[in-house]
Write a protein that holds these residues in place. Structure first.
Motif, PDB file in Angstrom:
ATOM      1  N   GLU A  45       6.536 -61.364  60.704  1.00  0.00           N
ATOM      2  CA  GLU A  45       6.362 -60.019  60.431  1.00  0.00           C
ATOM      3  C   GLU A  45       7.724 -59.418  60.621  1.00  0.00           C
ATOM      4  O   GLU A  45       8.251 -58.377  60.147  1.00  0.00           O
ATOM      5  N   ALA A  46       8.625 -59.997  61.556  1.00  0.00           N
ATOM      6  CA  ALA A  46       9.942 -59.496  61.758  1.00  0.00           C
ATOM      7  C   ALA A  46      11.247 -60.085  61.157  1.00  0.00           C
ATOM      8  O   ALA A  46      12.240 -59.899  61.314  1.00  0.00           O
ATOM      9  N   LEU A  80       3.832 -63.204  64.129  1.00  0.00           N
ATOM     10  CA  LEU A  80       4.793 -62.072  64.649  1.00  0.00           C
ATOM     11  C   LEU A  80       6.264 -62.299  64.201  1.00  0.00           C
ATOM     12  O   LEU A  80       7.000 -61.549  63.950  1.00  0.00           O
TER      13      LEU A  80
END
Ligand SMILES: [Zn+2]
Length: 244
Positions: free
Chosen positions: A120-121, A117
């Protein structure tokens, strides 16, 4: 649907929390519900442990093989693949790893959903995402803990070596299927993304259960938890009795 009462409850909770989220967060929500973890706890599970929980949940709620598509890398033919659940059930504990890079010893750990996560950011480019992802797993170089700015300073040689060694420390996160193309006969090992493939099955199972709750609640005035507490055989009897 032969799903035990506890599993029914967990299935619906995970499904509800996963709805409307991205692919990784959905997998975390299902794993959290399946394993009795909080969302935050499930974020920190190694990917292999997370996926083992998903496979267990899928096994409890849907019978039969997982259906998938794969493109032959040799001729481009799209293949329908039926994957037995037993092929996905690879429980190996994730363990810390160490690689030697240019005379240095680099200690690292397995990937978690929280790492994915974060990656992804992390930025607009694949390189930024990869640097973030792999860098987060590096624990120490020559026994010195690597944190914060020291992660940013890691060179590509270290990151490449750690990336290459990651599958070995969490075998359950690196599932590959031995496929053979029906058209050209080419054989290859195709990576299989458990989280991406199991959501659709769990989604269908959850919606089926809620449909049964709807029919029986409307016919008999029972509450949701009362319907979910019924065994599959009793639910089926009552559904047939009301012609649902
Ligand atoms: Zn082919």
């Amino acid at each position: 649907m032969k799903v035990a009462a506890l599993t029914r409850e967990r299935l619906l909770r995970g499904w509800e929390e996963g709805l409307g989220r991205g692919r990784v967060a959905r997998a975390v929500a299902l794993a959290a519900a399946a394993g009795g973890h909080s969302f935050a706890e499930a974020c920190d599970l190694p990917l292999g442990a997370r996926d083992a929980l998903l496979v267990g949940l899928r096994d409890a709620c849907v019978r039969g093989d997982v259906q998938a598509l794969a493109d032959c890398p040799a001729c481009g033919e799209e293949l329908d693949v039926a994957v037995p659940l037993s092929d996905l059930d690879r429980r190996g504990e994730a363990v810390p790893g160490e690689v030697a890079v240019g005379g240095r010893r680099v200690g690292f750990r397995a990937l978690t959903s929280r790492d994915v996560l974060a990656a992804e950011a992390a930025g607009p480019t694949r390189a930024a995402a990869r640097r973030c992802l792999v860098g987060r797993c590096v624990l120490a170089v020559d026994g010195e803990a690597v944190e914060g700015e020291a992660v940013d300073a890691l060179d590509d040689e270290v990151l490449d070596a750690v990336a290459a060694a990651l599958p070995a420390v969490d075998p359950g996160a690196d599932i590959r299927l031995d496929l053979t193309c029906a058209l050209c006969g080419h054989g290859w090992a195709a990576p299989f993304d458990v989280a991406a493939h199991l959501w659709a099955d769990v989604d269908a199972c959850a919606r089926g259960l809620l449909g049964e709750v709807h029919a029986l609640a409307r016919a008999y005035g029972w509450r949701e938890e009362e319907v979910l507490a019924l065994s599959a055989a009793r639910r089926r009897f009552y559904l047939e009795a009301v012609g649902a």
